[in-house]
Design a protein around this motif. Structure first.
Motif, PDB file in Angstrom:
ATOM      1  N   THR A  19     -17.412  44.604   1.399  1.00 54.79           N
ATOM      2  CA  THR A  19     -16.337  44.076   0.471  1.00 54.79           C
ATOM      3  C   THR A  19     -14.990  44.121   1.481  1.00 54.79           C
ATOM      4  O   THR A  19     -14.176  43.353   1.371  1.00 54.79           O
ATOM      5  CB  THR A  19     -16.203  44.878  -0.559  1.00 54.79           C
ATOM      6  N   SER A  20     -14.906  45.308   2.185  1.00 54.37           N
ATOM      7  CA  SER A  20     -13.741  45.532   3.119  1.00 54.37           C
ATOM      8  C   SER A  20     -13.616  44.551   3.950  1.00 54.37           C
ATOM      9  O   SER A  20     -12.656  44.029   4.187  1.00 54.37           O
ATOM     10  CB  SER A  20     -13.816  46.904   3.818  1.00 54.37           C
ATOM     11  N   LEU A  21     -14.853  44.103   4.517  1.00 49.99           N
ATOM     12  CA  LEU A  21     -14.954  42.999   5.591  1.00 49.99           C
ATOM     13  C   LEU A  21     -14.393  41.504   5.130  1.00 49.99           C
ATOM     14  O   LEU A  21     -13.692  40.870   5.471  1.00 49.99           O
ATOM     15  CB  LEU A  21     -16.132  42.907   6.310  1.00 49.99           C
ATOM     16  N   LEU A  22     -14.923  41.532   3.836  1.00 52.19           N
ATOM     17  CA  LEU A  22     -14.596  40.266   3.057  1.00 52.19           C
ATOM     18  C   LEU A  22     -12.958  40.091   3.124  1.00 52.19           C
ATOM     19  O   LEU A  22     -12.469  39.055   3.025  1.00 52.19           O
ATOM     20  CB  LEU A  22     -15.338  39.979   1.693  1.00 52.19           C
ATOM     21  N   LYS A  23     -12.628  41.108   2.557  1.00 49.14           N
ATOM     22  CA  LYS A  23     -11.038  41.368   2.108  1.00 49.14           C
ATOM     23  C   LYS A  23     -10.151  40.960   3.248  1.00 49.14           C
ATOM     24  O   LYS A  23      -9.130  40.428   3.330  1.00 49.14           O
ATOM     25  CB  LYS A  23     -10.849  42.716   1.390  1.00 49.14           C
ATOM     26  N   SER A  24     -10.473  41.542   4.453  1.00 50.50           N
ATOM     27  CA  SER A  24      -9.984  41.521   5.881  1.00 50.50           C
ATOM     28  C   SER A  24      -9.887  39.996   6.015  1.00 50.50           C
ATOM     29  O   SER A  24      -9.135  39.453   6.559  1.00 50.50           O
ATOM     30  CB  SER A  24     -10.658  42.429   6.869  1.00 50.50           C
ATOM     31  N   PHE A  25     -11.422  39.493   6.102  1.00 53.44           N
ATOM     32  CA  PHE A  25     -11.302  37.890   6.524  1.00 53.44           C
ATOM     33  C   PHE A  25     -10.636  37.130   5.490  1.00 53.44           C
ATOM     34  O   PHE A  25      -9.816  36.152   5.898  1.00 53.44           O
ATOM     35  CB  PHE A  25     -12.775  37.725   6.267  1.00 53.44           C
ATOM     36  N   ALA A  26     -10.586  37.334   4.217  1.00 51.15           N
ATOM     37  CA  ALA A  26     -10.003  36.395   3.272  1.00 51.15           C
ATOM     38  C   ALA A  26      -8.378  36.546   3.275  1.00 51.15           C
ATOM     39  O   ALA A  26      -7.907  35.405   2.895  1.00 51.15           O
ATOM     40  CB  ALA A  26     -10.402  36.791   1.785  1.00 51.15           C
ATOM     41  N   THR A  27      -7.934  37.554   3.740  1.00 51.19           N
ATOM     42  CA  THR A  27      -6.345  37.711   4.127  1.00 51.19           C
ATOM     43  C   THR A  27      -5.964  37.394   5.609  1.00 51.19           C
ATOM     44  O   THR A  27      -4.893  37.477   5.955  1.00 51.19           O
ATOM     45  CB  THR A  27      -5.956  38.942   3.770  1.00 51.19           C
ATOM     46  N   SER A  28      -6.884  36.795   6.409  1.00 53.34           N
ATOM     47  CA  SER A  28      -6.702  36.329   7.752  1.00 53.34           C
ATOM     48  C   SER A  28      -6.261  35.034   7.903  1.00 53.34           C
ATOM     49  O   SER A  28      -6.853  34.386   7.201  1.00 53.34           O
ATOM     50  CB  SER A  28      -8.014  36.852   8.689  1.00 53.34           C
ATOM     51  N   ARG A  29      -5.484  34.588   8.947  1.00 55.04           N
ATOM     52  CA  ARG A  29      -5.149  33.370   9.016  1.00 55.04           C
ATOM     53  C   ARG A  29      -6.283  32.448   9.464  1.00 55.04           C
ATOM     54  O   ARG A  29      -6.348  31.205   9.194  1.00 55.04           O
ATOM     55  CB  ARG A  29      -4.226  33.457  10.402  1.00 55.04           C
ATOM     56  N   LEU A  30      -7.421  32.978  10.079  1.00 52.60           N
ATOM     57  CA  LEU A  30      -8.516  32.072  10.306  1.00 52.60           C
ATOM     58  C   LEU A  30      -9.325  31.799   8.859  1.00 52.60           C
ATOM     59  O   LEU A  30      -9.715  30.624   8.896  1.00 52.60           O
ATOM     60  CB  LEU A  30      -9.593  33.247  10.917  1.00 52.60           C
ATOM     61  N   SER A  31      -9.120  32.343   7.878  1.00 52.07           N
ATOM     62  CA  SER A  31      -9.831  32.032   6.548  1.00 52.07           C
ATOM     63  C   SER A  31      -9.084  30.733   6.163  1.00 52.07           C
ATOM     64  O   SER A  31      -9.568  29.964   5.270  1.00 52.07           O
ATOM     65  CB  SER A  31      -9.758  33.242   5.728  1.00 52.07           C
ATOM     66  N   GLY A  32      -7.837  30.703   6.294  1.00 54.69           N
ATOM     67  CA  GLY A  32      -7.213  29.488   5.706  1.00 54.69           C
ATOM     68  C   GLY A  32      -7.730  28.242   6.322  1.00 54.69           C
ATOM     69  O   GLY A  32      -7.985  27.208   5.415  1.00 54.69           O
ATOM     70  N   LYS A  33      -8.459  28.121   7.274  1.00 55.21           N
ATOM     71  CA  LYS A  33      -9.217  26.842   7.723  1.00 55.21           C
ATOM     72  C   LYS A  33     -10.237  26.487   6.628  1.00 55.21           C
ATOM     73  O   LYS A  33     -10.863  25.304   6.782  1.00 55.21           O
ATOM     74  CB  LYS A  33      -9.843  27.122   9.031  1.00 55.21           C
ATOM     75  N   LEU A  34     -10.596  27.451   6.016  1.00 56.12           N
ATOM     76  CA  LEU A  34     -11.701  27.067   4.769  1.00 56.12           C
ATOM     77  C   LEU A  34     -11.123  26.456   3.542  1.00 56.12           C
ATOM     78  O   LEU A  34     -11.828  26.428   2.731  1.00 56.12           O
ATOM     79  CB  LEU A  34     -12.573  28.242   4.583  1.00 56.12           C
ATOM     80  N   ASN A  35      -9.894  26.646   3.389  1.00 56.82           N
ATOM     81  CA  ASN A  35      -9.238  26.349   2.089  1.00 56.82           C
ATOM     82  C   ASN A  35      -9.508  24.800   1.625  1.00 56.82           C
ATOM     83  O   ASN A  35      -9.977  24.488   0.493  1.00 56.82           O
ATOM     84  CB  ASN A  35      -7.768  26.360   2.153  1.00 56.82           C
ATOM     85  N   GLN A  36      -9.787  23.917   2.462  1.00 52.98           N
ATOM     86  CA  GLN A  36     -10.089  22.463   2.113  1.00 52.98           C
ATOM     87  C   GLN A  36     -11.493  22.319   1.672  1.00 52.98           C
ATOM     88  O   GLN A  36     -11.589  21.860   0.863  1.00 52.98           O
ATOM     89  CB  GLN A  36      -9.694  21.656   3.234  1.00 52.98           C
ATOM     90  N   SER A  37     -12.136  23.106   2.561  1.00 53.18           N
ATOM     91  CA  SER A  37     -13.847  23.001   2.173  1.00 53.18           C
ATOM     92  C   SER A  37     -13.868  23.690   0.737  1.00 53.18           C
ATOM     93  O   SER A  37     -14.750  23.540   0.093  1.00 53.18           O
ATOM     94  CB  SER A  37     -14.509  23.927   3.469  1.00 53.18           C
ATOM     95  N   PHE A  38     -13.243  24.974   0.702  1.00 53.62           N
ATOM     96  CA  PHE A  38     -13.559  25.705  -0.680  1.00 53.62           C
ATOM     97  C   PHE A  38     -13.107  24.735  -1.744  1.00 53.62           C
ATOM     98  O   PHE A  38     -13.705  24.992  -2.798  1.00 53.62           O
ATOM     99  CB  PHE A  38     -12.561  26.874  -0.343  1.00 53.62           C
ATOM    100  N   ALA A  39     -12.049  23.896  -1.668  1.00 51.29           N
ATOM    101  CA  ALA A  39     -11.500  23.118  -2.872  1.00 51.29           C
ATOM    102  C   ALA A  39     -12.450  22.042  -3.134  1.00 51.29           C
ATOM    103  O   ALA A  39     -12.710  21.741  -4.183  1.00 51.29           O
ATOM    104  CB  ALA A  39      -9.951  22.659  -2.398  1.00 51.29           C
ATOM    105  N   LYS A  40     -12.992  21.606  -1.882  1.00 45.39           N
ATOM    106  CA  LYS A  40     -13.969  20.563  -2.092  1.00 45.39           C
ATOM    107  C   LYS A  40     -15.294  20.790  -2.705  1.00 45.39           C
ATOM    108  O   LYS A  40     -15.621  20.573  -3.804  1.00 45.39           O
ATOM    109  CB  LYS A  40     -14.262  19.777  -0.822  1.00 45.39           C
ATOM    110  N   ALA A  41     -15.708  22.095  -2.380  1.00 45.44           N
ATOM    111  CA  ALA A  41     -16.961  22.764  -2.901  1.00 45.44           C
ATOM    112  C   ALA A  41     -16.998  22.826  -4.269  1.00 45.44           C
ATOM    113  O   ALA A  41     -17.885  22.795  -5.070  1.00 45.44           O
ATOM    114  CB  ALA A  41     -17.410  23.927  -2.031  1.00 45.44           C
ATOM    115  N   PHE A  42     -15.600  23.348  -4.861  1.00 51.42           N
ATOM    116  CA  PHE A  42     -15.515  23.795  -6.250  1.00 51.42           C
ATOM    117  C   PHE A  42     -14.809  22.572  -7.099  1.00 51.42           C
ATOM    118  O   PHE A  42     -14.739  23.042  -8.268  1.00 51.42           O
ATOM    119  CB  PHE A  42     -14.918  25.049  -6.411  1.00 51.42           C
ATOM    120  N   GLY A  43     -14.371  21.467  -6.442  1.00 48.19           N
ATOM    121  CA  GLY A  43     -14.103  20.520  -7.152  1.00 48.19           C
ATOM    122  C   GLY A  43     -12.415  20.976  -7.827  1.00 48.19           C
ATOM    123  O   GLY A  43     -12.380  20.474  -8.661  1.00 48.19           O
ATOM    124  N   ILE A  44     -11.646  21.538  -6.764  1.00 50.31           N
ATOM    125  CA  ILE A  44     -10.527  21.959  -7.382  1.00 50.31           C
ATOM    126  C   ILE A  44      -9.520  20.889  -7.236  1.00 50.31           C
ATOM    127  O   ILE A  44      -9.361  20.044  -6.167  1.00 50.31           O
ATOM    128  CB  ILE A  44      -9.873  23.280  -6.688  1.00 50.31           C
TER     129      ILE A  44
END
Length: 260
Positions: A19-44
Motif C-alpha cells: 500500500t505504501s508503494l502504491l501510494k508513492s507511485f500514485a503520487t509520482s509524475r510517472l503515474s500520470g502517464k497512466l491517466n489516459q489509460s485509466f480513463a479509457k479502462a473505466f469509461g470515465i
C-alpha cells in the motif's frame, strides 16, 4: 486486462508495504502517464472534467478530480435529500432495536461503527443507506442536506477492502475500518455521514470545517475509493430509493429521498 490491473491497485490489499508503494507511485509524475489509460479502462467521461486529462500530473490527482461547475446539479427542495456521492446505492434498510443492521450476510453493530453510546441510541429504529464507490467514480463527498454540524469524529486505524468480497469475508470493515463521521442536525433531527476508508493508507481527507453545511457542499474526498453510509434517525426520512438486485447507480446531487 488493464481494468483488472487497475482494480487490484485501488481495491484489494492488506499488505502495508504494498500500500505504501502504491501510494508513492500514485503520487509520482510517472503515474500520470497512466491517466489516459485509466480513463479509457473505466469509461470515465472526460467532458465532465474541470480540465483535460493531461492537466492531471499524477494518477492521484486524476483520481480526486473536480468536475465542471454544474455537472452535478443538486436536487431542489428544502426537504429533498441529495446523494452525497457518485456510485452505487447497494443497500437501504432499517436499524433494529439492537442497534444493528444487515449487509452482505453480516450483522453490523452501530456501537462499533459510531463508538458513542448516546449517539448510537439516537439511530435505533432509523434508516441506513449504503453507497459503494468504484475506481471510476468521482470521489468527492458532499452534504446530502442543509443543517448544523453537531460533531465530527474519527475512529479506527487499519482498513480492509470494502468491495463486494471485502464486505462478505472481511471482519466487519464498515464498522471497524478507519472512518470519519459527521453528524448533521436539521429541524431537531440528526443524521450521520459515515465515510469509510478502503485501504490501510486511510485516505479520507476532510474539506468542510464550518458549523453550517449546505446541501451539495463538499465535505471530504477519498484518494483510493471507498464507501459512504448515511444514518437517519427514526421518522426523519421518507421516500427512500428502492434497491433491487445489485443496486442502483447514482450521481452526486440526485434525489434519494425526502425529510419528513
Amino acid at each position: 486486462m488493464q481494468k483488472q490491473l487497475y482494480r487490484s491497485m485501488v481495491e484489494l490489499t492488506r499488505n502495508p508495504i504494498y500500500t505504501s508503494l502504491l501510494k508513492s507511485f500514485a503520487t509520482s509524475r510517472l503515474s500520470g502517464k497512466l491517466n489516459q489509460s485509466f480513463a479509457k479502462a473505466f469509461g470515465i467521461d472526460d467532458s465532465e472534467l474541470e480540465g483535460s486529462i493531461s492537466d492531471y500530473k499524477t494518477l492521484n490527482d486524476f483520481f480526486i478530480r473536480n468536475l465542471k461547475e454544474g455537472t452535478r446539479p443538486i436536487a431542489e427542495g428544502k426537504d429533498t435529500i441529495a446523494s452525497p456521492v457518485d456510485g452505487l446505492i447497494s443497500q437501504v434498510g432499517a436499524i433494529n432495536e439492537r442497534a444493528t443492521f444487515h449487509i452482505k450476510e453480516q450483522d453490523y453493530s452501530l456501537r462499533n461503527m459510531l463508538g458513542l453510546e448516546k449517539t448510537v441510541e439516537r439511530y435505533i429504529g432509523g434508516t441506513f443507506i449504503l453507497f459503494y464507490l468504484s475506481p471510476k467514480d468521482y470521489h468527492r463527498i458532499h452534504s446530502p442536506i442543509d443543517g448544523e454540524v453537531t460533531k465530527r469524529w474519527a475512529l479506527g486505524k487499519y482498513s480492509e477492502p470494502v468491495n463486494q468480497w471485502g464486505l462478505l469475508l472481511g471482519q466487519q470493515p464498515l464498522a471497524n475500518n478507519y472512518r470519519l463521521i459527521t453528524e448533521i442536525e436539521n429541524m431537531g433531527k440528526r443524521m450521520a455521514v459515515v465515510k469509510v476508508g478502503a485501504l490501510n493508507v486511510n485516505s479520507i481527507h476532510p474539506t468542510q470545517v464550518e458549523r453550517r453545511v449546505i446541501k451539495g457542499e463538499e465535505m471530504a474526498y477519498f484518494t483510493f475509493g471507498s464507501t459512504v453510509i448515511l444514518l437517519f434517525e427514526k421518522d426523519m426520512i421518507v421516500q427512500t430509493v428502492d434497491v433491487k438486485g445489485e443496486g442502483i447507480p447514482i450521481k452526486q446531487g440526485q434525489a434519494i429521498g425526502a425529510l419528513m
